[in-house]
Design an enzyme around this catalytic site. Sequence first.
Site, PDB file in Angstrom:
ATOM      1  CG  PHE A   1      -0.256   0.335   2.420  1.00 29.93           C
ATOM      2  CD1 PHE A   1       0.092   1.637   2.902  1.00 29.93           C
ATOM      3  CD2 PHE A   1       0.308  -0.729   3.259  1.00 29.93           C
ATOM      4  CE1 PHE A   1       0.616   1.740   4.416  1.00 29.93           C
ATOM      5  CE2 PHE A   1       0.806  -0.468   4.626  1.00 29.93           C
ATOM      6  CZ  PHE A   1       1.055   0.881   4.959  1.00 29.93           C
TER       7      PHE A   1
ATOM      8  CD  GLU B   1      -6.208  -5.540   0.507  1.00 29.45           C
ATOM      9  OE1 GLU B   1      -6.551  -6.267   1.585  1.00 29.45           O
ATOM     10  OE2 GLU B   1      -5.505  -5.687  -0.497  1.00 29.45           O
TER      11      GLU B   1
ATOM     12  CB  SER C   1       5.491  -7.327   6.361  1.00 25.04           C
ATOM     13  OG  SER C   1       4.681  -8.573   5.957  1.00 25.04           O
TER      14      SER C   1
ATOM     15  CB  CYS D   1      10.398  -0.743   2.630  1.00 30.24           C
ATOM     16  SG  CYS D   1      10.850  -0.280   0.979  1.00 30.24           S
TER      17      CYS D   1
ATOM     18  CD  GLU E   1       9.095  -3.135   8.256  1.00 24.80           C
ATOM     19  OE1 GLU E   1       9.507  -2.537   7.368  1.00 24.80           O
ATOM     20  OE2 GLU E   1       8.559  -4.254   8.097  1.00 24.80           O
TER      21      GLU E   1
END
Length: 502
Positions: free
Chosen positions: A150, A177, A227, A282, A384
């Site tokens: 996303f 989505e 992830s 990220c 994270e």
Amino acid sequence: MSENVTHWIGGARHQGPAERRADVYNPATGKVSGTVDLAGPAEIDAAVRSARDAFPGWRDTSLSKRVQILFRFRELVRANTGRLAEAISAEHGKVVSDAAGEVQRGLEVVDFACGVPHLLKGGYSENVSTGVDAYSILQPLGVVAGITPFNFPAMVPMWMFPVAIACGNTFVLKPSEKDPSASLLLAELWAEAGLPDGVFNVLQGDKVAVDGLLEHPDVAAVSFVGSTPIARYIYSRAAENGKRVQALGGAKNHMVVLPDADLDLAADSAVSAGFGSAGERCMAISAIAVVDSVADELVARIRERVERLRVGPGDDDRSEMGPLVTREHRDKVASYLDSGVEQGATLAIDGRVHPVLGGETEGFWLGPSLLDHVTPEMDCYRDEIFGPVLSVVRVSGYDEAVALINGNRYGNGTAVFTNDGGAARRFQNEIQVGMVGINVPIPVPMAYYSFGGWKQSLFGDSHAHGTEGVHFYTRTKAVTARWTDPGKRPEGGVDLGFPTNG
């Protein structure tokens, strides 16, 4: 954009009914802005079948024609950057200028892919044996899939599909989505650029769509960014089904600040790299390993900058940072502020009290936050967080900082701030991380290099885009050829010996 977002299959929006749909939110208001269709088995098979049927024709399309379409797509994306940025901002929450920057970084990969005639050159060796030539050619894999997150609904897909399509593959994109509209806009631009129907498809959906692509026998390769737990799952499931896989996982990116660093530059970099896009990157800086002697001063300079930072809706030109993508994610990120304090950290900056432009309170807001005196065993350091929370870890010097980073399970990106060239050179050599910045806080490489980390930040052997991307989306075929000269045909019977040089 939102309203109802559907699939793009065979060169057009899917017209069939949707058995399942999900809500799409505007993160700045917390309200539903539309819906997205969620693919089931029929839509999954239709998208893959469309790509499979289009593959032979696209594979055999000349490089010059492919490049002409790529160039037209490049110019169309450039001309529609504003539309894409507004759609991204409305569904993700990042400010429009940040979203436009995302599109620009994606376009760099399109620029790279436009050079595919050079990138696909093979090798040729003449007369390897008497009258025998040998050469290698690079050929596409077939139908390849991209499963994207996303946080960059335009840029991350553009790390994948321009290279894959330029190499002669057909592509099925499964975007998040949570912010699906950008993918549909990109599909429309591909069609306007003249890409044949079925070469690029968009499959909206959730885990059902993911598993469908991982298991589909006609999908040859899968690219993923997300992830680490999901990357590990993607890698395992796709490999079990005989597919080539590149799965880029999570990160805990450190920024090392040595005593001789320019502290203004370091503070500016910490704020921009930690809080840009609300920390949902990220490659965002998450942990600052700062030498004790300059730690207090660095924290003070970061606090000064955070106090001036404007948090607000993405479509407000004054905003520098927007909301987080969902209420659940905002709440999870905010929980680290409490758990950090409970485990012994100091809450130096509490983003929960940061003002929001316009007084909006119903959105998924969390301002820039900073936890000081963090230690490696704390959850805020180990996990994270993927939000606007910086953790300051105070270290005694260079060696402790390097040991901290090398002992971390992630190895995506890192940066060192110093004016000592020898220390910087030693750092780039000793650090066990895939992407390194020297006085650069977010060392995302240019498109002609490749993006990817080490350790649990990567599952598979190939990084994204650059030459590694070309290698991932192609396979090498070695050809050995003999064309006998009619005037020099050898005499004698059949030779059953093993071929040798001669």
